[in-house]
Design a protein around this motif. Structure first.
Motif, mmCIF file in Angstrom:
data_model
loop_
_atom_site.group_PDB
_atom_site.id
_atom_site.type_symbol
_atom_site.label_atom_id
_atom_site.label_comp_id
_atom_site.label_asym_id
_atom_site.label_seq_id
_atom_site.Cartn_x
_atom_site.Cartn_y
_atom_site.Cartn_z
ATOM 1 N N LEU A 156 -3.838 4.305 -1.197
ATOM 2 C CA LEU A 156 -4.837 4.795 -0.258
ATOM 3 C C LEU A 156 -4.866 6.321 -0.209
ATOM 4 O O LEU A 156 -3.888 6.987 -0.549
ATOM 5 C CB LEU A 156 -4.528 4.272 1.146
ATOM 6 N N THR A 216 -9.731 3.987 -1.801
ATOM 7 C CA THR A 216 -8.463 3.486 -2.327
ATOM 8 C C THR A 216 -8.525 3.384 -3.838
ATOM 9 O O THR A 216 -9.605 3.173 -4.419
ATOM 10 C CB THR A 216 -8.118 2.110 -1.738
ATOM 11 N N TYR A 266 -5.084 -8.232 3.196
ATOM 12 C CA TYR A 266 -6.379 -7.638 2.874
ATOM 13 C C TYR A 266 -7.426 -8.725 2.639
ATOM 14 O O TYR A 266 -7.102 -9.891 2.408
ATOM 15 C CB TYR A 266 -6.264 -6.761 1.622
ATOM 16 N N LEU A 303 -6.982 1.002 -6.910
ATOM 17 C CA LEU A 303 -6.543 -0.386 -7.026
ATOM 18 C C LEU A 303 -5.611 -0.563 -8.215
ATOM 19 O O LEU A 303 -5.778 0.081 -9.256
ATOM 20 C CB LEU A 303 -7.743 -1.315 -7.209
ATOM 21 N N ALA A 305 0.840 -1.197 0.000
ATOM 22 C CA ALA A 305 0.000 0.000 0.000
ATOM 23 C C ALA A 305 0.874 1.245 0.000
ATOM 24 O O ALA A 305 1.925 1.278 0.659
ATOM 25 C CB ALA A 305 -0.933 0.010 1.204
ATOM 26 N N PHE A 314 -2.709 -1.281 -3.194
ATOM 27 C CA PHE A 314 -3.690 -0.288 -2.777
ATOM 28 C C PHE A 314 -3.009 1.072 -2.662
ATOM 29 O O PHE A 314 -2.054 1.224 -1.906
ATOM 30 C CB PHE A 314 -4.290 -0.667 -1.419
ATOM 31 N N ALA A 368 -13.249 0.911 -3.065
ATOM 32 C CA ALA A 368 -12.496 1.119 -4.301
ATOM 33 C C ALA A 368 -13.177 2.193 -5.138
ATOM 34 O O ALA A 368 -14.321 2.016 -5.578
ATOM 35 C CB ALA A 368 -12.407 -0.186 -5.084
#
Length: 251
Positions: free
Chosen positions: A122, A59, A142, A61, A28, A120, A100
């Motif tokens: 974020l 987030t 996750y 993706l 992430a 991710f 998402a």
């Protein structure tokens, strides 16, 4: 933007689904600043995330998770893996749940979003909940979880008399819309095609203008389907957003 509240009916419903075990091996990062202004808009088409109920719990993706936009609206629970990073807060016991709303394309800074890596990107506030931002990138585990949303599913009608473009948002449950159909009071169900993100398109017909509109929404992960009957009244206008007055949503 105008919100109007109408009624809805259930077509079919499945039992609430169980979350899976955590998947390890993802990373992430974060984008935007403390105010999360950099997270507005995005490849899922939700526009102003604050006005439309998503806030900072969002987030982007990577390709491996984005599924060409079909994962838009899906929710993920994420934890930092403390055994693999010194930047995790609370020894990795803190978790966040995010929706998402965007795509992190290949070639992004650091190459973290390049296939086949699950990644991710974020919002800054969410990353800072998991780890010290100075770390920049962290290892995470996750899993998909049920989305919790306030109010009902919302439909924003855009386009023109010959081209309908409907944004489906604020979807609870699995969150990821896989199919949408539209129906006027004097027409049959018309299947819509996903245009981009969670914008669904139909070539009309023009006679839908002046009719109350219903929508049939099917989720991807659970295949649950709901019918939202006469959600938009006969005098609806392009650019308006509609939500049923009962707050019907997925579970």
């Amino acid at each position: 933007m105008t919100c109007v509240f109408r009624t809805a009916q259930v077509a079919t419903a499945q039992n609430p689904w169980e979350v899976t075990e955590f998947t390890r091996g993802a990373r992430a990062t974060y984008y935007g600043g403390n105010d999360a202004s950099g997270t507005l808009g995005g490849a899922c088409g939700y526009g102003n995330l604050f006005e439309n109920g998503y806030g900072v719990e969002t987030t982007a993706l990577s390709t491996a998770l984005f599924n060409d936009g079909l994962t838009c609206g899906g929710c993920f629970q994420i934890q930092c893996i403390a055994s693999e990073s010194d930047w995790c807060l609370a020894n990795g016991t803190v978790s966040i749940t995010v929706t998402a709303t965007n795509f992190c394309p290949p070639g992004s800074f650091g190459g973290w979003c390049d296939p086949p890596q699950p990644h991710f990107d974020l919002s800054y506030p969410m990353f800072a909940t998991l780890a010290q931002p100075v770390g920049g990138v962290i290892p995470v585990q996750y899993r998909r979880v049920s989305c919790l949303k306030q109010g009902g599913v919302r439909f924003q009608i855009n386009g023109n008399n010959w081209f309908f473009l409907v944004l489906v948002m604020n979807v609870a449950g699995a969150g990821d819309v896989q199919a949408v159909a539209i129906k006027g009071t004097r027409s049959e169900w018309i299947s819509m095609q996903r245009n981009w993100g969670q914008n669904w398109a139909s070539d009309g017909p023009p006679e839908l203008v002046g009719q109350a509109l219903s929508f049939r929404v099917t989720l991807g992960l659970t295949k649950e389907t709901l019918d939202f009957i006469d959600v938009a009244p006969a005098d609806w206008q392009f650019g308006q957003t509609f939500e049923d007055d009962s707050g019907l949503n997925f579970k």
